[in-house]
Each structure stands twice: as C-alpha cells, then as structure tokens.
Design a protein around this motif. Structure first.
Motif, PDB file in Angstrom:
ATOM      1  N   MET A 168      -5.333  -3.938  25.664  1.00 50.27           N
ATOM      2  CA  MET A 168      -5.966  -4.449  24.458  1.00 50.27           C
ATOM      3  C   MET A 168      -4.956  -4.541  23.317  1.00 50.27           C
ATOM      4  N   ASN A 184      -6.548   0.578  29.638  1.00 49.13           N
ATOM      5  CA  ASN A 184      -7.327  -0.410  28.898  1.00 49.13           C
ATOM      6  C   ASN A 184      -6.856  -0.525  27.454  1.00 49.13           C
ATOM      7  N   SER A 229      -2.546  -7.399  23.823  1.00 48.46           N
ATOM      8  CA  SER A 229      -3.158  -8.713  23.606  1.00 48.46           C
ATOM      9  C   SER A 229      -3.227  -9.088  22.132  1.00 48.46           C
TER      10      SER A 229
END
Length: 370
Positions: A325, A321, A328
């Motif tokens: 993140m 995760n 992005s």
C-alpha cells in the motif's frame, strides 16, 4: 552487571534480561541451571509470555525461580484483546508462575489497526489491565511489537502505558527506521521504559553474535532480553553485558560497512544516493521493501541453510500489505528510472540500486517478473 531505571516504573533492571521463549527447547532442570547462572551474575529481569508453549515457558520459569521470586523483575505477555480472555490468561499466568503479581504485563505483538481498535473499545484487554493494576495484580503495563511500529505508536499516543518493547538489531534498524526515529523518542518523551529484544534478528545474525549484542546494547534501551538454551550461550551473552561499553559512532559505521548480513544489498538509509534526478524517493522504496521481506529476498544464490533461514524469517512480521500500500502511494518508482547511474556512483556500500529498485517493483508493484 550494569543496572538502569526502567522509565516511570522505577524498577532497577539489569542491562541483560533473560527471555523465556527458548526455554521451550530444554528441560525444566536445564532452565533452572541457566537461571542460577543468570541471577548469580547480577541479572534480575526475567520475561516470558502466555503464548510460549501455551504456558509451558511460564511453568519452567516458576520451577527455576522457586523461592527467589522477589529477586527478579518478572514480566509476561498477553495476546488477548478482550477483557474476558485477558483476565483468563493473566490469571493462568499468575498460577503458572506461582506468584500473586506480575511486575510487568505486556500487550503482546500489537501490529495491526485491528489490534489498536480492539484495545481501545469497551471491555477490552486494556480495561482489565488497568483494573488489575489498581488491584496490585500488575505493577506496570507495557506494549510489545514486531516490525512496523505505527500501531503501537497509535496506542501509546492514546493511552498512558509504562513500558515499550521492540527489536534492536543492525538489520531491522534499516527495515523499520521509523521505530527508532519516531516511536522510541515518543515513548521516551512519556518517560516509558524501553525493553529490547531480537538482538540477533531472530537468529539471522548468527555469524556475528558478539557484534550484534554490543550493537543492541548501545541503543536507547534499559534492558536487552536475550534467549538462551545452553550454558555456553548464556555465559557468552553475560560476558558481553558485564564488559559492555557503548560502541562509538565510528565503530557503528564500520559495522555497517563490514557486516556480512548487510553486504552490498541492504540499504543503510544513509541518503547519500540522493537527490535523484527523477525525484524517486530511493530510501522510501527500500524502506518499504524492508517492511515487505526485511530485504532478505535478494534473488541471489545462497547455500541451503542460509536460504532456508531467509525464507523462514523474511515474512516473520507480516507487514506485506502495508508495504504494498505504501509503495503504491509513491509518486515515482522504478518505472520512472532512466538508469543514469548517478545514485550507484554515490552509494558508499556499492549497492546495485537500479537492479534493486527493479526487484522491489516486482515485489511490491506490478513490475515484470524478475
């Protein structure tokens, strides 16, 4: 065997430590034989964890130490985050190890923001450990982590701990570079002792154990903990430690070139591919891939045993995760690549950078299926 001072603890520890995880694989009598060899060779750092076999490892270590508890620095780890459960596991550990104190107790695998928040609130495991330290039940408090070091860094910036434990190997140094560039230097600035683990990257470097251990011992650490489930394995590790001399810079560079596990896929974070004409942060793209799967899923054919090992270890640290993140938030990615090829011409490791960036975009972004 060379000995060093473990930071502010003042403990004198042998360069090679003996870990307790692989003791789950053998009988208590075999563990005792390995302990004999280790101590007779000058080793004095023994470590286990409450989670290893739900206390089984601790009991085997107790059996193997018998009347020589005072010959070793004895460490264990606690995975509880609240005060009540921490006290439960520490008391159980003391009973399992048949000792009235632990030289070091590590807060085990602090790897999430939730871990940090739980440890910093009232009636946490830390509250109990500080109390236990005052009472002499624990002589030093440490923190261990696997993979991304951001959360352990937050903890040691907030509270004063004695020891830091993390992995040192020539694969993950490229997957989690901030550990070695930020976390360890900060820990050293606080005079924390450094304990190393995972010299063989959880077994991934099995083809290169001699090089891997020498490389790990060369890093900024006080003791490197290794696991062994056979006499032959332990004696080989001891031989390396007894004859150890730090690898010169040239030898390390040569290792980066020839290591079969790195090949022409794993980014060495050397920065020679930069600057990118399109301002893509190529090193960051591949660092985040390292967070995601340790750069193990290269979408190339592999023999069955190698493929199985990669699949078992790729997501071992659980930072998927965080990787997505972080990716992005990059201003530019593969979608901005013009395939000019300049980066590939510069790369000293012949990494097919364009293909690799496209694959990372598939893994971490919403790129088309690879």
């Amino acid at each position: 065997m060379e000995k060093k001072i473990l930071g502010k603890t003042g403990f004198e520890v042998s360069l090679l430590g003996l870990g307790g995880f692989h003791m789950l694989e053998i009988s208590k009598d075999d563990v005792s034989k390995l302990m004999d060899i280790y101590i007779m060779s000058g080793g004095n750092y023994v470590e286990t964890a409450a989670e290893y076999g739900d206390g089984e490892s601790e009991k085997k270590i107790s059996y193997s130490l018998k009347d020589r508890r005072n010959q070793v620095i004895l460490a264990s780890k606690c995975h509880a985050r609240d005060k009540k459960n921490a006290q439960h596991f520490v008391e159980r550990t003391l009973k399992n190890l048949n000792t009235d104190h632990l030289d070091i107790l590590f807060l085990h695998h602090v790897t999430t923001q939730e871990d940090v928040e739980a440890l910093l609130k009232k009636d946490s495991a830390l509250d109990y450990l500080f109390q236990a330290k005052k009472e002499g039940i624990i002589r030093a408090i440490g923190v261990s982590f696997h993979g991304l070091g951001n959360y352990a860094l937050k903890l040691i910036k907030t509270v004063d701990l004695d020891v830091l434990m993390t992995g040192f190997n020539y694969l993950d140094i490229f997957n989690f570079p901030s550990t070695y560039q930020e976390v360890i230097p900060f820990a050293r600035s606080k005079n924390m002792g450094i304990v190393g683990m995972k010299a063989f990257a959880d077994g991934y470097l099995y083809r290169s154990t001699y090089d891997a251990l020498k490389y790990a011992l060369t890093q900024d650490l006080d003791v490197m903990v290794v696991g062994a489930n056979s006499e032959d394995m332990l004696r080989k590790d001891i031989h390396v430690a007894e004859n150890f001399k730090p690898l010169p810079k040239k030898s390390i560079e040569n290792l980066y070139y020839r290591a079969p596990e790195l090949g022409n896929y794993v980014c060495r974070q050397c920065g020679k591919c930069l600057p990118c004409p399109e301002d893509i942060e190529i090193m960051k793209v591949f660092e985040y891939e390292g967070w995601y799967d340790r750069q193990m899923r290269d979408y190339q054919p592999h023999e069955a045993p190698d493929y199985a090992l990669r699949e078992r270890l790729a997501f071992w640290f659980g930072n998927q995760n965080e990787a997505k993140m972080a990716y992005s938030k990059l201003n530019k990615t593969f979608k901005d690549c013009t395939a000019c090829g300049i980066c590939e011409e510069r790369c000293p490791y012949d990494i097919p950078i364009i293909r690799k960036m496209k694959l990372v975009d598939y893994k971490l972004g919403k790129g088309e299926i690879f």
